[in-house]
Design a protein around this motif. Structure first.
Motif, short mmCIF file in Angstrom:
data_model
loop_
_atom_site.label_atom_id
_atom_site.label_comp_id
_atom_site.label_asym_id
_atom_site.label_seq_id
_atom_site.Cartn_x
_atom_site.Cartn_y
_atom_site.Cartn_z
N GLU A 185 0.84 -1.20 0.00
CA GLU A 185 0.00 0.00 0.00
C GLU A 185 0.87 1.25 0.00
OE1 GLU A 185 -3.48 2.23 2.64
OE2 GLU A 185 -2.19 0.72 3.57
N ILE A 186 0.72 2.06 -1.03
CA ILE A 186 1.43 3.33 -1.10
C ILE A 186 0.56 4.39 -0.45
CG2 ILE A 186 2.42 5.08 -2.62
CD1 ILE A 186 2.82 2.79 -4.67
N VAL A 187 1.09 5.04 0.57
CA VAL A 187 0.33 6.01 1.34
C VAL A 187 0.98 7.38 1.21
CG1 VAL A 187 -0.37 6.72 3.65
CG2 VAL A 187 -0.57 4.33 2.96
N ILE A 204 5.15 5.68 -8.97
CA ILE A 204 5.79 4.67 -8.13
C ILE A 204 4.93 3.41 -8.07
CG2 ILE A 204 4.80 5.48 -5.94
CD1 ILE A 204 8.39 4.16 -6.56
N ALA A 205 3.59 3.57 -8.17
CA ALA A 205 2.71 2.39 -8.19
C ALA A 205 2.97 1.56 -9.44
CB ALA A 205 1.24 2.84 -8.13
N HIS A 206 3.10 2.23 -10.59
CA HIS A 206 3.39 1.51 -11.83
C HIS A 206 4.76 0.83 -11.75
CE1 HIS A 206 0.50 4.48 -14.02
NE2 HIS A 206 -0.15 3.44 -13.53
N HIS A 207 5.71 1.52 -11.15
CA HIS A 207 7.05 0.96 -11.00
C HIS A 207 7.01 -0.34 -10.19
CE1 HIS A 207 11.34 0.63 -10.29
NE2 HIS A 207 11.14 0.70 -8.99
N LEU A 208 6.32 -0.31 -9.07
CA LEU A 208 6.24 -1.50 -8.23
C LEU A 208 5.47 -2.62 -8.91
CD1 LEU A 208 5.60 0.01 -4.67
CD2 LEU A 208 7.72 -0.92 -5.58
N ALA A 209 4.42 -2.26 -9.63
CA ALA A 209 3.63 -3.27 -10.34
C ALA A 209 4.47 -3.98 -11.39
CB ALA A 209 2.41 -2.61 -10.98
N ARG A 210 5.37 -3.25 -12.03
CA ARG A 210 6.25 -3.88 -13.04
C ARG A 210 7.19 -4.91 -12.41
NH1 ARG A 210 6.68 1.82 -14.79
NH2 ARG A 210 5.12 2.11 -16.43
N HIS A 211 7.44 -4.75 -11.12
CA HIS A 211 8.27 -5.73 -10.41
C HIS A 211 7.43 -6.89 -9.86
CE1 HIS A 211 12.33 -3.94 -10.14
NE2 HIS A 211 11.68 -2.80 -10.31
N GLY A 212 6.13 -6.84 -10.09
CA GLY A 212 5.27 -7.92 -9.64
C GLY A 212 4.56 -7.67 -8.33
N ALA A 213 4.70 -6.47 -7.76
CA ALA A 213 4.04 -6.16 -6.50
C ALA A 213 2.55 -5.90 -6.73
CB ALA A 213 4.68 -4.94 -5.86
N LYS A 214 1.74 -6.29 -5.76
CA LYS A 214 0.30 -6.03 -5.80
C LYS A 214 0.05 -4.73 -5.06
CE LYS A 214 -0.23 -11.03 -5.62
NZ LYS A 214 1.24 -11.23 -5.51
N VAL A 215 -0.27 -3.69 -5.79
CA VAL A 215 -0.21 -2.32 -5.26
C VAL A 215 -1.58 -1.70 -5.05
CG1 VAL A 215 0.81 -0.03 -5.60
CG2 VAL A 215 1.95 -2.06 -6.53
N GLU A 216 -1.71 -0.97 -3.94
CA GLU A 216 -2.83 -0.08 -3.68
C GLU A 216 -2.26 1.31 -3.43
OE1 GLU A 216 -5.19 -1.32 -0.40
OE2 GLU A 216 -5.89 -3.17 -1.36
N VAL A 217 -3.01 2.35 -3.79
CA VAL A 217 -2.58 3.72 -3.55
C VAL A 217 -3.64 4.44 -2.73
CG1 VAL A 217 -1.89 5.93 -4.57
CG2 VAL A 217 -1.28 3.78 -5.71
#
Length: 277
Positions: A185-187, A204-217
């Protein structure tokens, strides 16, 4: 990848939250764990030193310091064997006031260092270990709350994002944790001055998603100027297990003084926090 972890082991304590948590981190990441135990030189009060100290008193201190150091090393060795991970303990001679700087220097040769949050009634030395390692090691620091009972859990990892250099460094350093988290979770705290021109949280959410992270903002409001309290309150409400954030400081006379948010988190933290500067 994090494959080489350092943990500071305080000698003479019955419960060591940093060692216990570091064991779980090393197991999760399949990393080598090295424990550092400082064997302090005898402490002689200034007034006593003016009149001389009987050699037997100094020797008694040395014997006692050696005893508690050996006990701490033995405890670490047994814990490593029980956890079935690769590890070793090292005893390092140091004066008490020089130990934080020595730890920071040693930490430069590791991927990650783990230190316990000092309890409120502990001497200043515990805080100095954290500040010096954070600002002088050049490596990420994982601080474990003194109330921590459980090992590493990555159901929800909370990233404090403000677009700053330190926050970016922390995200990069925490990547092995973020990609294993069930939710990253990006806060962002509303009302906090932006440190870049980017669309808040999107890049930064897109960046983490490209690494395979499951992201919330999420963008959260701070009802007052106590941003640290806002962050910790949200972490509690969201049942976050792990915090990632930049460690900030202000330079004064070539020494660092903790920034307000960093100081507030360290004083009242309720979950493990990975900080980078």
């Amino acid at each position: 990848m994090i494959k080489d972890i350092l943990v500071n082991i305080p000698a003479g304590t019955s419960r060591d939250v940093a060692m216990s948590f570091a064991l779980s981190v090393a197991g999760k990441l399949k990393a080598q764990l090295t424990g550092i135990v400082f064997r302090y030189e005898p402490i002689i009060p200034v007034m006593v030193d003016m009149y001389g100290v009987p050699p037997e008193i100094i020797e008694s201190q040395r014997v006692e310091n050696e005893k508690i150091t050996k006990a701490a090393v033995a405890k670490f060795d047994e814990a490593v064997r029980s956890a079935a991970i690769s590890g070793e303990a090292r005893a390092v001679d140091a004066p008490a006031d020089g130990a934080p700087g020595m730890l920071a220097s040693i930490a430069r040769r590791f991927d990650l260092s783990v230190i316990a949050q000092p309890e409120p009634n502990e001497p200043m030395l515990g805080r100095l270990f954290i500040e010096t390692a954070l600002f002088e090691s050049g490596r990420p620091l994982l601080i474990v709350p003194y109330i921590q009972a459980a090992g590493l859990k990555l159901d929800r990892v909370m990233v404090c994002w403000d677009g700053s250099r330190s926050a970016a460094r922390a995200v990069g350093d925490a990547m092995p944790f973020l990609i294993q988290a069930k939710i990253a979770e990006i806060v962002m705290v509303a009302g906090e001055p932006a440190k870049s021109d980017e669309l808040p949280g999107a890049d930064i959410a897109h960046h983490l998603a490209r690494h395979g992270a499951k992201v919330e903002v999420n963008r959260i409001a701070s009802p007052d100027i106590d941003i640290a309290n806002t962050i910790l309150s949200h972490a509690a409400d969201a049942s976050a297990d792990f915090l990632v954030m930049g460690g900030y400081g202000h330079s004064r006379m070539r020494e660092f003084i903790l920034g307000g948010v960093t100081r507030g988190i360290l004083a009242s933290m309720t979950l493990p926090a990975l900080m980078s500067h």
